[in-house]
Design an enzyme around this catalytic site. Structure first.
Site, PDB file in Angstrom:
ATOM      1  CG  ASP A 160      40.551 105.431  64.938  1.00 29.88           C
ATOM      2  OD1 ASP A 160      39.706 105.520  65.851  1.00 29.88           O
ATOM      3  OD2 ASP A 160      40.824 106.369  64.161  1.00 29.88           O
ATOM      4  CG  HIS A 170      37.734  97.121  60.401  1.00 29.12           C
ATOM      5  ND1 HIS A 170      38.586  98.072  59.921  1.00 29.12           N
ATOM      6  CD2 HIS A 170      38.284  96.683  61.550  1.00 29.12           C
ATOM      7  CE1 HIS A 170      39.613  98.204  60.738  1.00 29.12           C
ATOM      8  NE2 HIS A 170      39.448  97.364  61.724  1.00 29.12           N
ATOM      9  CG  ASP A 219      43.028 102.368  61.328  1.00 28.44           C
ATOM     10  OD1 ASP A 219      43.780 102.667  62.283  1.00 28.44           O
ATOM     11  OD2 ASP A 219      42.405 103.230  60.681  1.00 28.44           O
ATOM     12  CD  GLU A 225      48.367 106.387  60.097  1.00 26.94           C
ATOM     13  OE1 GLU A 225      49.124 107.355  60.224  1.00 26.94           O
ATOM     14  OE2 GLU A 225      48.526 105.503  59.236  1.00 26.94           O
ATOM     15  CD  GLU A 267      42.729 107.414  67.293  1.00 24.38           C
ATOM     16  OE1 GLU A 267      41.851 107.475  68.161  1.00 24.38           O
ATOM     17  OE2 GLU A 267      42.701 106.631  66.335  1.00 24.38           O
ATOM     18  CE1 TYR A 276      38.408 104.845  62.581  1.00 24.49           C
ATOM     19  CE2 TYR A 276      38.977 102.837  61.409  1.00 24.49           C
ATOM     20  CZ  TYR A 276      39.334 104.082  61.892  1.00 24.49           C
ATOM     21  OH  TYR A 276      40.599 104.560  61.683  1.00 24.49           O
ATOM     22  NE  ARG A 300      40.957 107.716  58.087  1.00 23.84           N
ATOM     23  CZ  ARG A 300      40.688 108.632  59.007  1.00 23.84           C
ATOM     24  NH1 ARG A 300      40.270 108.247  60.206  1.00 23.84           N
ATOM     25  NH2 ARG A 300      40.836 109.923  58.760  1.00 23.84           N
TER      26      ARG A 300
END
Length: 915
Positions: A96, A370, A98, A100, A9, A323, A325
């Site tokens: 990532d 996670h 997740d 998103e 990203e 990470y 988040r």
């Protein structure tokens, strides 16, 4: 050799990963999302322009299919990625892990349409080991996560696009509604309502400094009971009435009674009535998840949620932390081993528990795959090892994460709580009982590394280590100091970013990864502003919340919003389908019950009939004489005050917290507004009225009224003459003579004896000055304007220029309690501002600088610092010297070149004449 393209990203993440991948890999960034729903009409493709649903970006009649378009600012990057893909034989999507990130990966496949194999590459930290493992162990794109993210995006679009127009028409233009932002705003508004309803009460007690009769150590104690009846404290009062909840259960002391007891006991001998000792243990806090990291960064580092996440993002992308988040408190076996190794090395075996600690998240929807946020790698780098490599913000946050992670695997802290009761006879036969408490940490355990912060300052003080001398029942204690202490009950504390994040998380509203965005949005939209670290709702937020609560209550219902989060998590786990769920939300259930109305029906069923005036009228009390309602009304151009239906109105300043606007303050503001419409006199020369008004930069006088033409437009020369009041003047005592004197400037005091140019004396943005022709010089003060003679002016104008004159100090506020820098109010080009010599903060429009307190100055400086940080600037960094822009440099070079040519041409002509 294969040629693989890896897409992430962010450019920073790409740069770090590239270091760990050998030949045959190209790493490039998508720079976030490459496509999204259309933001405006220009984004809608031509073939969809005529479709009614295209403005919404979602075809609600065709399975809620979204209309995705490539963002304008991403077209060049998409073109670059397609070009790089032409030379690749394998595509890795390393976004990532997740929802998103999964959605970004899916969108990249949809846009790039790769003809080569595609592999999904995921990792929780950016280290060589993790990246190598991720290349070897890839998977397919998880369609469940993609569906959940798409459902969330569609849901938020439907909510915002259907509801916002109602706010535009019933409150004021350019407002926005959001599924989570509206609920977060409601929480802040409800807290302010509690503060507005709150009635304060006073109560007194007695504080003592005592000493054992045969000892030297002095300790603190406080009066708790009189003849076995407990003394009233703040919790005994009703918040709405300010009266005691049960008058028979407690003793309420007033000032006279407390002072009488203090005087009576000043020389009394106390006896220890009881000693209670109770051992305790404290367990360490779990490792950080997104929300707890934001909360602790706010408490300990004074970071906003957005700033904390931006810094954490940098640490993650550069390989320092995992990470950031996540809502899981799990630590991998590798992380636990790394933490235990460091505990053993740095603190010793006594601080290492026999078994690793295991944490389970409170959230039922936590993604346990996670990890918690921790330092990256098989072996943690200590703060000392990374200090030179990180900027100050990054280092402080890394240190916080390191301490929390290591402490989470350490032993419990052990200590002893001691509670002592002491009795002393009062002169009237009653017995006064005092209490003292102490805490002794016998073994610090995890507290050697880290202690969690608290939003409650009182609790933080309670947790401090306090020692008491060894005492036993019957011991004699003497008084060293005795004093009556008065207290006032306090309203509920306003939310800070940290406490609001905690509240949202506990209610299950939103997701930790979205909290920073939510907090930024409600401030950017004008629903909330900051006073110091406290979040204060605006009157606009009151009006919007009132409309939603009264007419669309389900949309801002806390449990309803939390249930939506649960539903989205079920979609992510594959337990629910997105399209039927969106259909139920938007169109409602098939039955005829009013309780199951969908968004479309809820908003479409008569919202035009909502009484906008009623929604936007917010009463604050009644006029003490007439009984008319004193209200704040939210109008098209902002909030204003009005009593009943009178014509007198006055704008309410943006920086006045709603709970601080009393009826008395409102009536005073209205009085001044009424005075502004009434002249204080007339100019004897022109007969025009003279007004005293308040503007953006303070009070000023105005001569006459604006002159307009038949169409109501201001004439070319129809603007009335105005002049600001001098710093030592007050609008309430200003006379006609003073007003005429102010309006007499700029004043021509005569011609310059050498140049013949008129000498003008006038007031300017930087204070009073004298001017003649192109020369101007500052005057010492405003009073000098009245007495300046031609001779004095000539002398001042003959002095060499000293550069821009330093802004005049108009008020000294005191010393900043943290930085110890002097805070002063100065008059600048755009009006008064507060400064500590490094950071400058403008005094809000319409606010009188004369009323500012030291705390006001501290709050304004803090708000300015926060704004600068949000812009990515260091508020305490020295100002950089301005460099000439390329355009200016080119212009100067061109001018110089042109001048050279002209000079050469003249020289050539002269030579020709000589010949």
């Amino acid at each position: 050799m294969s040629n693989a393209l890896v897409i992430v990203e962010s450019p920073a993440k790409a740069k770090t990963i590239e270091q760990y991948l050998g030949p045959g890999f190209q790493v490039e960034s998508s720079i976030g999302h490459v496509r999204d729903l259309p933001q405006n009409a220009d984004d809608i493709p031509a073939r969809y322009k005529k479709e009614k649903w295209a403005r919404l970006g979602v075809n609600v009649d065709d399975s809620f299919k979204p209309l995705y378009v490539v963002n304008k600012d991403k077209k060049a990057q998409v073109k670059k990625l397609k070009k790089m893909l032409e030379d690749a034989d394998l595509l890795y999507l390393a976004t990532d892990e997740d929802r998103e990130g999964e959605a970004i990966a899916w969108h990249l496949v949809e846009v790039l349409k790769p003809k080569v194999p595609v592999k999904r590459m995921v990792f929780g930290e950016i280290t060589k080991t993790a990246i190598t493992r991720a290349v070897e162990k890839t998977r397919e794109i998880d369609s469940r996560l993609v569906n959940a993210q798409e459902a969330r995006r569609v849901l938020d679009r439907l909510y915002g696009y259907e509801l916002s127009p109602v706010l535009w028409k019933k409150v004021k233009p350019r407002l926005s509604a959001g599924r989570v932002q509206s609920v977060a705003t409601r929480l802040v508004v409800e807290r302010e309502r509690e503060r507005m309803r709150f009635k304060s009460s006073d109560y007194w007690d007695v504080e003592a400094k005592l000493r054992l009769a045969d000892g030297d150590q002095i300790f603190d104690s406080r009066l708790r009971e009189i003849d076995g009846k407990r003394l009233a404290t703040g919790r005994d009062f009703d918040d709405l009435t300010g009266k005691l909840k049960d008058e028979d259960a407690v003793v309420l002391l007033d000032e006279a009674g407390a002072k009488a007891i203090a005087e009576s006991l000043s020389s009394a001998t106390f006896r220890v009535a009881s000693v209670q000792e109770k051992p305790f243990t404290r367990k360490p806090s779990a490792p950080f998840i997104t929300s707890t990291l934001q909360q602790e960064a706010a408490r300990k580092l004074r970071f906003t949620a957005q700033r904390a996440m931006q810094v954490a993002q940098r640490l993650y992308e550069n390989g320092y932390i995992t990470y950031m988040r996540t809502d899981s408190t799990n630590l991998s076996t590798q992380a636990v081993d790394a933490a235990r190794d460091q505990i053993s090395q740095l603190y010793g075996a006594d601080y290492l528990p026999s078994e690793p600690r295991v944490y389970r998240g409170k959230s039922k929807n936590a993604q346990e795959a996670h990890e918690a946020i921790r330092p990256a790698g098989r072996a943690f780098r200590t703060p000392a090892e990374v200090k030179d490599a990180l900027d100050p913000d990054a280092f402080r946050l890394y240190e916080l994460i390191w301490k929390r992670t290591v402490a989470s695997q350490m032993t419990d802290a052990r200590g002893l709580n001691t509670r002592i009761r002491l009795d002393a006879p009062l002169g009237d036969g009653r017995t006064a009982r005092f209490a003292a408490s102490g805490t002794v940490i016998e073994f610090p355990g995890f507290m050697r590394a880290y202690i969690e912060g608290s939003d409650d300052r009182g609790q933080a003080l309670e947790d401090q280590d306090r020692l008491l001398p060894a005492m036993k029942e019957g011991d004699a204690v003497t008084s060293e100091e005795m004093a009556a202490a008065g207290h006032t009950t306090q309203p509920p504390a306003r939310f800070t970013e940290a406490s609001l994040v905690k509240e949202l998380e506990e209610r299950g509203i939103g997701r930790p990864s979205t909290y920073a965005t939510i907090l930024r949005t409600i401030q950017a939209r004008g629903y909330v502003f900051k006073k110091g670290s406290a979040l204060v709702p605006t009157w606009t937020a009151f009006a919007v919340t009132r409309l939603l609560e009264k007419h669309m209550g389900e949309l801002v219902d806390f449990s309803f919003t939390a249930r939506m989060e649960d539903d989205l998590d079920e979609i992510a786990r594959g337990e629910r389908e997105a399209e039927p769920w969106l259909r139920d939300f938007y169109f409602g259930d098939d039955d005829d019950s009013d309780d199951d109305l969908g968004l479309k029906e809820l908003i479409g069923s008569g919202w035009e009939d909502i009484d906008a005036r009623s929604v936007c009228s917010l009463p604050i009390g009644k006029h003490p004489e007439t009984g008319d309602e004193v209200v704040v009304r939210v109008g098209r151009y902002g909030p204003y005050l009005q009593v009943g239906d009178t014509d007198v109105r006055v704008t309410v300043r943006d920086d006045i917290p709603p709970d601080e606007l009393t009826v008395e303050d409102a009536l005073e503001m209205l009085r001044k507004a009424a005075m502004a419409d009434e002249p204080i006199g007339n100019d004897p020369g022109t007969g025009k009225p003279i007004y005293v008004k308040t503007g953006r930069y303070g009070d000023y006088v105005q001569l006459g009224d604006p002159e307009v033409d038949d169409k109501g437009k201001l004439k070319a020369d129809g603007k009335p003459k105005m002049a600001s009041l001098w710093p030592d003047m007050s609008r309430d005592t200003l006379t006609v003579e003073q007003a005429l004197m102010l309006l007499s400037f700029p004043k021509d005091i005569g011609p310059h004896p050498e140049t013949g140019e008129p000498i003008l004396v006038q007031d300017g943005p930087y204070g009073p000055y004298v001017k003649s022709g192109k020369e101007n010089r500052s005057l010492e003060n405003h009073a000098q304007m009245q007495t300046l003679t031609v001779e004095q002016a000539v002398t001042i104008l003959a002095q060499p220029k000293r550069g821009r004159r330093a802004a005049a100090v108009m008020k000294e506020l005191g010393e900043h309690p943290e930085t110890e820098l002097a805070l002063v109010v100065k008059n600048g080009r755009f009006g008064p501002y507060v400064t500590d010599g490094v950071v400058n903060a403008s005094v809000p429009k319409g606010r009188d600088f004369k009323t500012l307190t030291l705390q006001d100055g501290v709050d304004l400086i803090a708000a300015r610092e926060e704004k600068l940080r949000d812009q990515g600037k260091d508020p305490r960094a020295p100002a950089a010297k301005k460099k000439a822009t390329k355009k200016k440099v080119a212009k100067k070079k061109a001018a110089k070149k042109k001048a050279t040519k002209r000079k050469s041409a003249r020289k050539k002509t002269v030579t020709r004449k000589s010949a």
